[in-house]
Design a protein around this motif. Structure first.
Motif, short mmCIF file in Angstrom:
data_model
loop_
_atom_site.label_atom_id
_atom_site.label_comp_id
_atom_site.label_asym_id
_atom_site.label_seq_id
_atom_site.Cartn_x
_atom_site.Cartn_y
_atom_site.Cartn_z
N LEU A 212 0.81 -1.22 0.00
CA LEU A 212 0.00 0.00 0.00
C LEU A 212 0.84 1.27 0.00
CD1 LEU A 212 -2.83 -1.04 2.49
CD2 LEU A 212 -2.83 -1.12 -0.01
N THR A 213 2.12 1.12 -0.31
CA THR A 213 3.04 2.25 -0.22
C THR A 213 2.76 3.34 -1.24
OG1 THR A 213 4.82 0.92 0.75
CG2 THR A 213 5.47 2.89 -0.46
N ALA A 214 2.48 2.95 -2.49
CA ALA A 214 2.44 3.94 -3.58
C ALA A 214 1.29 4.91 -3.47
CB ALA A 214 2.40 3.22 -4.92
N GLY A 215 0.08 4.41 -3.19
CA GLY A 215 -1.09 5.27 -3.15
C GLY A 215 -1.51 5.77 -4.51
N THR A 216 -0.92 5.24 -5.55
CA THR A 216 -1.21 5.59 -6.94
C THR A 216 -0.61 4.48 -7.79
OG1 THR A 216 -0.99 7.32 -8.65
CG2 THR A 216 0.88 7.02 -7.16
N SER A 217 -0.50 4.68 -9.09
CA SER A 217 0.13 3.66 -9.92
C SER A 217 1.63 3.57 -9.62
CB SER A 217 -0.08 3.97 -11.41
OG SER A 217 0.73 5.07 -11.79
N VAL A 218 2.23 2.46 -9.98
CA VAL A 218 3.66 2.28 -9.75
C VAL A 218 4.45 3.35 -10.49
CG1 VAL A 218 5.63 0.74 -10.19
CG2 VAL A 218 3.50 -0.19 -9.26
N ARG A 219 4.08 3.64 -11.71
CA ARG A 219 4.85 4.60 -12.52
C ARG A 219 4.65 6.03 -12.04
NH1 ARG A 219 3.73 0.99 -17.79
NH2 ARG A 219 5.71 -0.15 -17.78
N ALA A 220 3.47 6.36 -11.56
CA ALA A 220 3.28 7.70 -10.99
C ALA A 220 4.07 7.82 -9.69
CB ALA A 220 1.79 7.95 -10.75
N TYR A 221 4.06 6.76 -8.88
CA TYR A 221 4.84 6.77 -7.65
C TYR A 221 6.33 6.91 -7.96
CZ TYR A 221 6.86 5.05 -3.25
OH TYR A 221 7.61 4.90 -2.10
N ALA A 222 6.78 6.30 -9.03
CA ALA A 222 8.17 6.44 -9.43
C ALA A 222 8.54 7.90 -9.66
CB ALA A 222 8.45 5.62 -10.69
N ARG A 223 7.63 8.65 -10.26
CA ARG A 223 7.89 10.08 -10.49
C ARG A 223 7.97 10.83 -9.15
NH1 ARG A 223 4.56 11.66 -16.05
NH2 ARG A 223 5.39 9.92 -17.29
N ALA A 224 7.13 10.42 -8.21
CA ALA A 224 7.21 11.03 -6.88
C ALA A 224 8.57 10.74 -6.23
CB ALA A 224 6.07 10.51 -6.00
N LEU A 225 9.08 9.52 -6.42
CA LEU A 225 10.35 9.14 -5.78
C LEU A 225 11.52 10.00 -6.25
CD1 LEU A 225 10.07 5.24 -5.76
CD2 LEU A 225 9.99 6.79 -3.80
N THR A 226 11.44 10.54 -7.45
CA THR A 226 12.53 11.40 -7.93
C THR A 226 12.52 12.76 -7.22
OG1 THR A 226 11.23 12.34 -9.76
CG2 THR A 226 12.45 10.29 -10.20
N GLN A 227 11.43 13.05 -6.49
CA GLN A 227 11.32 14.35 -5.82
C GLN A 227 11.37 14.24 -4.29
OE1 GLN A 227 8.05 16.81 -7.62
NE2 GLN A 227 7.66 14.92 -8.77
N LEU A 228 11.38 13.03 -3.76
CA LEU A 228 11.29 12.83 -2.32
C LEU A 228 12.65 12.55 -1.70
CD1 LEU A 228 8.12 10.53 -2.17
CD2 LEU A 228 8.29 12.86 -1.24
N ASP A 229 12.90 13.17 -0.53
CA ASP A 229 14.10 12.84 0.24
C ASP A 229 13.75 11.97 1.45
OD1 ASP A 229 12.84 14.63 1.91
OD2 ASP A 229 14.49 16.08 1.96
N HIS A 230 12.53 11.41 1.41
CA HIS A 230 12.10 10.50 2.46
C HIS A 230 11.09 9.52 1.86
CE1 HIS A 230 9.19 13.83 2.39
NE2 HIS A 230 8.28 12.90 2.68
N TRP A 231 11.03 8.33 2.43
CA TRP A 231 10.06 7.32 1.98
C TRP A 231 9.25 6.85 3.18
CZ3 TRP A 231 14.47 3.73 -0.14
CH2 TRP A 231 15.09 4.35 -1.25
N THR A 232 8.02 6.40 2.92
CA THR A 232 7.20 5.76 3.92
C THR A 232 6.62 4.48 3.33
OG1 THR A 232 6.62 7.84 5.02
CG2 THR A 232 5.17 5.96 5.40
N LEU A 233 7.04 3.34 3.86
CA LEU A 233 6.55 2.05 3.41
C LEU A 233 5.44 1.58 4.35
CD1 LEU A 233 9.31 2.29 1.95
CD2 LEU A 233 9.43 -0.21 2.06
N TYR A 234 4.34 1.13 3.74
CA TYR A 234 3.19 0.75 4.57
C TYR A 234 2.38 -0.35 3.90
CZ TYR A 234 -1.46 0.97 6.65
OH TYR A 234 -2.65 0.63 7.24
N ASN A 235 1.83 -1.23 4.71
CA ASN A 235 0.86 -2.20 4.27
C ASN A 235 -0.02 -2.55 5.47
OD1 ASN A 235 -0.41 -3.76 2.36
ND2 ASN A 235 0.99 -5.49 2.53
N ARG A 236 -1.21 -3.06 5.22
CA ARG A 236 -2.05 -3.53 6.31
C ARG A 236 -1.69 -4.96 6.64
NH1 ARG A 236 -6.23 -0.42 3.78
NH2 ARG A 236 -6.82 -2.22 2.51
N PRO A 237 -1.90 -5.39 7.90
CA PRO A 237 -1.63 -6.79 8.25
C PRO A 237 -2.63 -7.72 7.60
CG PRO A 237 -2.64 -5.63 10.10
CD PRO A 237 -2.36 -4.61 9.05
#
Length: 237
Positions: A212-237
């Motif tokens: 559940l990390t991306a919150g959008t498509s994988v490729r859109a999230y990839a574009r976000a990653l080029t702008q982020l200096d921090h990550w938040t990884l999350y999933n439900r149990p």
């Protein structure tokens, strides 16, 4: 188990001698659990700047380290040794539903086009609540913290070697260091990906580890990653 005197020396060096702290054993290695006082992020930065030979990380929830039920089955030293040879890319590519390049399970709807959009403000580990404790582990490598405790509700917990290996991979490639491990796991990143193909592979790795990390498509999230200096990884149990 470290001596009381040794623990006191570490706390003194970290500027935590006045804080409530307890020792816990993780496969006969001592970790120090310190109660949060004031701003947790500021506390973490202060301790990180002051101690050598150990690594501090915030945890939420604290039972990931205080309750032996949540400890890895393998000892930290064993996991760290396994991380050196663990093929993260192969492991994630073979997982059901993998979006990694070369995987047979890639889904065009999950991958997207990259134009689906994203909200950079959504990728903040602070939104998952205040850390419950600061944990000091007896090794200096940031990625080695995952050999002592693991992110909750993530694929990583299904194979205790994965968390240490993938954290080492991200540290080597992107300068990623864990700040918070827990319900959601937060990293600071000193070298975000600049190449979009590299960012897409990294996005697929994140989703493979915590769906559940991306919150959008994988490729859109990839574009976000080029702008982020921090990550938040999350999933439900």
């Amino acid at each position: 188990m470290s001596s009381i005197h040794g623990v006191q020396q570490i706390l003194r060096a970290a500027g935590l001698e006045s804080h409530r702290a307890r020792q816990y054993s993780v496969h006969d290695e001592t970790v120090i659990v310190v109660d949060i006082a004031g701003d947790a992020q500021r506390m973490w930065r202060s301790v990180r700047a002051r101690i050598e030979g150990h690594y501090p990380v915030l945890v939420n929830p604290s039972f990931l380290v205080t309750d032996p039920v949540f400890h890895h089955a393998a000892a930290p030293g064993e996991l760290i040794a396994q991380a050196a040879d663990f093929d993260v890319e192969d492991f994630l590519t073979r997982q059901p539903g993998s979006q990694m390049p070369g995987s047979r399970g890639r889904d065009p709807e999950i991958l997207g086009t990259g134009d689906e959009g994203y909200n950079l403000d959504c990728y903040d580990v602070a939104s998952f609540g205040e850390p419950e404790a600061l944990v000091i582990v007896p090794r200096p490598e940031p990625w080695a913290a995952f050999a002592y405790l693991d992110g909750y509700a993530a694929l990583m917990g299904q194979n205790s070697a994965v968390s240490t290996a993938v954290a080492r991979r991200w540290h080597d490639r992107y300068g990623a260091i864990p700040v918070v491990i827990g319900l959601a796991t937060g990293f600071e990143v000193s070298r975000p990906p600049t190449d979009l193909a590299d960012a897409e592979r990294l996005a697929a790795e994140h989703v493979g580890v915590a769906g559940l990390t991306a919150g959008t498509s994988v490729r859109a999230y990839a574009r976000a990653l080029t702008q982020l200096d921090h990550w938040t990884l999350y999933n439900r149990p």
